[in-house]
Write an enzyme that holds these catalytic residues in place. Structure first.
Site, PDB file in Angstrom:
ATOM      1  N   LYS A 199       7.788  61.491  -7.182  1.00 10.42           N
ATOM      2  CA  LYS A 199       9.261  62.834  -6.899  1.00 10.42           C
ATOM      3  C   LYS A 199       9.536  63.732  -8.210  1.00 10.42           C
ATOM      4  CE  LYS A 199      13.561  63.700  -4.787  1.00 10.42           C
ATOM      5  NZ  LYS A 199      15.078  63.085  -4.195  1.00 10.42           N
ATOM      6  N   LYS A 252       6.891  64.319  -3.507  1.00  9.62           N
ATOM      7  CA  LYS A 252       7.757  64.736  -2.565  1.00  9.62           C
ATOM      8  C   LYS A 252       7.564  65.551  -4.068  1.00  9.62           C
ATOM      9  CE  LYS A 252      11.817  66.200  -1.402  1.00  9.62           C
ATOM     10  NZ  LYS A 252      13.575  65.188  -1.297  1.00  9.62           N
TER      11      LYS A 252
END
Length: 331
Positions: A199, A252
């Site tokens: 992330k 992400k």
């Protein structure tokens, strides 16, 4: 004109819709998609100005939306709560409240749609008075080990309410192993962990934070989310998450990190997820609304590109829209 003396003519595999469909390497279906949904404790459903086309749902509205998505072939939803300011605190204790918004929403969805997968976000930013994914220490740094203790309690609260998958998005070290041990210790051996493995500290999260009112009050998240310039580090995070008991791994954002998706997919024995985040959504929506892009074509192209890069699961706010096109044969 005399034809060229060619033995290889790649265009033969493109000359009609039938042949293109026959040899297509990557096929997008609703089975590939998870729908992220926003919810709150109000009685009304509120369209979000920060993300046109999305809604912050009441629990009854959410249950109805989940039913609509399921009818289109979408297998699961991911829950993101907007928490009232009065319920936020420095330690994010509301995250583990068994009577909180998320546990009640899980139970309502499972009661109405037992076959729909319910995935929950495990992180403290919606519950933190500081707006960070963890507990902030006196020096302004997010405390890793103290945060992990709360995340375990949060994950257990979700599992007890009926969540199928918990998805720790906080990027604390060691949280996957601690959550796995906590779940197994209470008998939740079939509750899966979908780890936010890579992330990134991305500028594409702004509309999401507006939807949940969860932006940091001070500082940023670069001390725990990954540096956008790093790709090998994602493999280090991947191997740690696998060793700690993750059942699926995630990258992400998706679009700016297709190379990272590919790197992980090439080594992974686990399903690979990718999250097409709010900034990606808003760019396509805005450009389409202005008439600069064909909305259907760019949505399906970007989702196909994410799958082609190696994602087995795609989290996208376009899930229901894309599923409608795909199931109607227009995809």
């Amino acid at each position: 004109m005399r034809p060229l003396d060619l033995t290889a003519r790649p265009r033969r595999n493109r000359h009609s819709a039938g042949i293109r469909a026959l040899v297509r390497e990557t096929v997008l279906t609703p089975d590939d998609l998870l729908l992220p949904v926003f919810l709150h404790d109000d009685a009304d459903d509120v369209p979000l100005t920060s993300m046109p086309g999305t809604t912050r749902w009441s629990i009854p509205g959410l249950v109805a939306e989940v039913g609509r998505a399921a009818a289109l072939g979408i297998r699961g939803v991911v829950l993101f709560p907007k928490v009232e300011e009065a319920d936020k605190s420095a330690d994010g204790a509301e995250a583990a409240n068994p009577d909180g918004l998320v546990p009640r929403a899980i139970a309502a969805i499972k009661d109405a749609h037992p076959d729909v997968l319910v995935v929950t976000d495990v992180a403290l930013d919606p519950y933190s008075s500081a707006g960070h994914d963890g507990i902030v220490g006196p020096d302004g740094r997010v405390l890793n080990d103290e945060t992990v203790e709360v995340l375990v309690r949060q994950a257990l609260t979700h599992a007890r309410a009926g969540a199928d998958v918990v998805a720790p998005s906080d990027m604390m070290d060691g949280r996957v192993g601690a959550i796995r041990a906590g779940l197994d210790g209470e008998g939740f051996t079939t509750t899966s962990i979908m780890a936010y493995t890579a992330k990134y500290a991305s500028a594409f999260y702004g509309p999401f934070r507006g939807a949940l009112d969860s932006a940091p009050k001070d500082g940023d998240k670069k001390g725990y989310q990954m540096d956008p310039g790093n790709a090998r580090e994602a493999l280090r995070e991947y191997h740690l998450d696998v060793a700690e008991g993750a059942d699926a791994v995630m990258v992400k954002p998706a679009g700016p990190y297709l190379d990272v998706i590919r790197r992980i997919a090439e080594v992974s024995t686990l399903p690979v997820a990718a999250y097409q985040v709010s900034g990606e959504y808003l760019m396509l929506k805005a450009a389409s609304a202005a008439g600069w892009l064909d909305e259907r074509e760019v949505i399906l192209e970007t989702l196909t590109g994410i799958k082609r890069a190696g994602a087995d699961v795609i989290l996208t706010y376009f899930a229901t829209q894309a599923a409608e096109w795909l199931t109607s044969g227009r995809g």
